[in-house]
Every structure is written in C-alpha cells, then in structure tokens.
Design a protein around this motif. Structure first.
Motif, PDB file in Angstrom:
ATOM      1  N   TRP A 105     -69.027-104.409  37.904  1.00  0.00           N
ATOM      2  CA  TRP A 105     -68.570-103.492  38.950  1.00  0.00           C
ATOM      3  C   TRP A 105     -67.309-104.034  39.632  1.00  0.00           C
ATOM      4  CZ3 TRP A 105     -68.335-104.212  44.313  1.00  0.00           C
ATOM      5  CH2 TRP A 105     -68.074-103.067  45.058  1.00  0.00           C
ATOM      6  N   ASN A 141     -64.296-103.859  37.214  1.00  0.00           N
ATOM      7  CA  ASN A 141     -63.899-102.459  37.052  1.00  0.00           C
ATOM      8  C   ASN A 141     -63.130-101.977  38.282  1.00  0.00           C
ATOM      9  OD1 ASN A 141     -64.021 -99.527  36.896  1.00  0.00           O
ATOM     10  ND2 ASN A 141     -65.519 -99.838  35.280  1.00  0.00           N
ATOM     11  N   LYS A 142     -63.653-102.290  39.470  1.00  0.00           N
ATOM     12  CA  LYS A 142     -63.012-101.881  40.721  1.00  0.00           C
ATOM     13  C   LYS A 142     -61.627-102.504  40.859  1.00  0.00           C
ATOM     14  CE  LYS A 142     -63.822-101.714  45.676  1.00  0.00           C
ATOM     15  NZ  LYS A 142     -63.774-102.687  46.700  1.00  0.00           N
ATOM     16  N   ASN A 173     -59.168 -93.991  35.798  1.00  0.00           N
ATOM     17  CA  ASN A 173     -60.442 -93.495  36.337  1.00  0.00           C
ATOM     18  C   ASN A 173     -61.015 -92.502  35.351  1.00  0.00           C
ATOM     19  OD1 ASN A 173     -60.317 -94.922  38.789  1.00  0.00           O
ATOM     20  ND2 ASN A 173     -59.011 -93.358  39.692  1.00  0.00           N
ATOM     21  N   LYS A 224     -59.123-100.832  38.437  1.00  0.00           N
ATOM     22  CA  LYS A 224     -58.725 -99.503  38.909  1.00  0.00           C
ATOM     23  C   LYS A 224     -57.749 -99.600  40.078  1.00  0.00           C
ATOM     24  CE  LYS A 224     -62.791 -96.934  37.433  1.00  0.00           C
ATOM     25  NZ  LYS A 224     -64.008 -96.253  37.869  1.00  0.00           N
ATOM     26  N   GLU A 225     -58.042-100.487  41.040  1.00  0.00           N
ATOM     27  CA  GLU A 225     -57.166-100.638  42.210  1.00  0.00           C
ATOM     28  C   GLU A 225     -55.788-101.170  41.818  1.00  0.00           C
ATOM     29  OE1 GLU A 225     -59.372-103.005  44.990  1.00  0.00           O
ATOM     30  OE2 GLU A 225     -60.695-101.340  45.528  1.00  0.00           O
TER      31      GLU A 225
END
Length: 56
Positions: free
Chosen positions: A36, A39-40, A50, A43-44
């Motif tokens: 998690w 992945n976060k 996304n 993306k950021e």
C-alpha cells in the motif's frame, strides 16, 4: 488478478517494527502495508497510473 513477484527485502529492525505496528493498527498484513505504501508513493510521484474501477 495480477500475478505478484516475490523478492527479498532487507529492512532495519526498527523500521520493520514501525511498519508492523502501523499495519496492525490498520488491520493489514505487513506485506499488505508495504504494498500500500509503495503504491501510494508511486501514484503521488506520478510514476504509476491510477487504475479505474473497471481495470482492477
């Protein structure tokens, strides 16, 4: 569901302990918490697109 590739990750014991506690606080496995977080972060940083609900 996509296939997952296993690999070895070496972490400082204090860092791992913090991740394990955070995972437990959020009712996730340590592996799930690390996935998690990665992945976060991707993306950021704009390094991972996304996924829409239809693509999952």
């Amino acid at each position: 569901m996509s296939k997952k590739k296993p690999f070895v990750l070496r972490l400082d014991p204090e860092l791992l302990g913090a991740v394990e506690k955070w995972a437990a606080d959020e009712f996730r496995s340590t592996n799930g918490q690390l996935e998690w977080l990665i992945n976060k972060a991707l993306k950021e940083a704009g390094r991972l697109k996304n996924k829409s609900k239809n693509e999952e």
